[in-house]
Design an enzyme around this catalytic site. Sequence first.
Site, mmCIF file in Angstrom:
data_model
loop_
_atom_site.group_PDB
_atom_site.id
_atom_site.type_symbol
_atom_site.label_atom_id
_atom_site.label_comp_id
_atom_site.label_asym_id
_atom_site.label_seq_id
_atom_site.Cartn_x
_atom_site.Cartn_y
_atom_site.Cartn_z
ATOM 1 N N GLY A 14 0.789 -1.230 0.000
ATOM 2 C CA GLY A 14 0.000 0.000 0.000
ATOM 3 C C GLY A 14 0.817 1.274 0.000
ATOM 4 N N SER A 15 2.054 1.221 -0.489
ATOM 5 C CA SER A 15 2.844 2.470 -0.527
ATOM 6 C C SER A 15 2.235 3.462 -1.515
ATOM 7 C CB SER A 15 4.295 2.170 -0.900
ATOM 8 O OG SER A 15 4.373 1.717 -2.239
ATOM 9 N N ILE A 100 -7.260 -9.661 -11.914
ATOM 10 C CA ILE A 100 -7.731 -9.144 -13.203
ATOM 11 C C ILE A 100 -9.249 -8.958 -13.157
ATOM 12 C CG2 ILE A 100 -7.907 -9.583 -15.679
ATOM 13 C CD1 ILE A 100 -5.383 -11.341 -15.372
ATOM 14 N N ASN A 115 -5.699 2.075 -13.461
ATOM 15 C CA ASN A 115 -4.760 1.065 -12.961
ATOM 16 C C ASN A 115 -3.325 1.560 -13.069
ATOM 17 O OD1 ASN A 115 -3.928 -1.683 -12.140
ATOM 18 N ND2 ASN A 115 -3.128 -1.816 -14.233
ATOM 19 N N HIS A 117 0.598 0.541 -13.296
ATOM 20 C CA HIS A 117 1.424 -0.614 -13.697
ATOM 21 C C HIS A 117 2.882 -0.180 -13.776
ATOM 22 C CE1 HIS A 117 2.387 -4.454 -15.410
ATOM 23 N NE2 HIS A 117 2.928 -3.897 -16.467
ATOM 24 N N ASP A 157 -3.449 -4.590 -18.275
ATOM 25 C CA ASP A 157 -2.425 -3.531 -18.387
ATOM 26 C C ASP A 157 -2.430 -2.877 -19.763
ATOM 27 O OD1 ASP A 157 -0.319 -5.596 -16.351
ATOM 28 O OD2 ASP A 157 -1.653 -3.961 -15.756
ATOM 29 N N GLU A 186 6.120 5.850 -9.436
ATOM 30 C CA GLU A 186 4.708 5.447 -9.255
ATOM 31 C C GLU A 186 4.014 6.372 -8.271
ATOM 32 O OE1 GLU A 186 5.263 1.258 -8.135
ATOM 33 O OE2 GLU A 186 3.954 0.807 -9.835
#
Length: 204
Positions: A14-15, A100, A115, A117, A157, A186
């Site tokens: 959960g960073s 998914i 999302n 990725h 993705d 990210e």
Amino acid sequence: MDKARIVVLISGSGSNLQALIDAVGNGTLHGNIMLVVSNRRKAFGLTRAEQASIETLYFPLKPYRDSAAPDFRAQYDTDLARAIEPYAPDVIVLAGWMHILSPAFLDRFPGRVINLHPALPGQFAGTHAIERTFTAFQRGETAEGGCMVHYAIPEIDAGAVIMQEIVPIRPNDTLESFAKRVHEAEHRIIIVATQNVIAKTGKT
Ligand code: GRF
């Protein structure tokens, strides 16, 4: 005008969720996180949510798989959507979510599921993307990796890219030092991308 409503789905530390929590706290993100869902009980992200007084939901796939129903995944996705709908999310952020999602879920939130990725568009879709990027680097096939946030579609993705960031790989990089730089990227793009989607709702 009330603030945008955010729901975050996680499976791990959960960073990236923490980056979103911090961005809400410092006003960078003009919304409120209404719910954090994890499909793994031990996800530390659930603890991060609780520490931030955000409602959590543990929603495992196992009972559906154990039911042996032929369409257990569609049933899971449908029930997960039903559990989230009452929170009226303007945006659902898949932040390290390792499941998914099928149209049974995605079709209930059109244009609102995004999302994260840890690879660039069209490269290393699926799991272990950072490791696969680094292996390609070691083989001399690439000198950079990256990360992206895209609209979630049934194809894994894929989907229209909202934000991406290239992360160079340095000659003396280890997998760990490269991964650290990808995660730092990210934590930046997940905030900018989520704010981008919120701005489109007009609720900013
Ligand atoms: C991130 O690299 C995410 O892209 C990938 O797994 C990692 C999750 O990190 N799916 P965290 O749970 O947000 O710390």
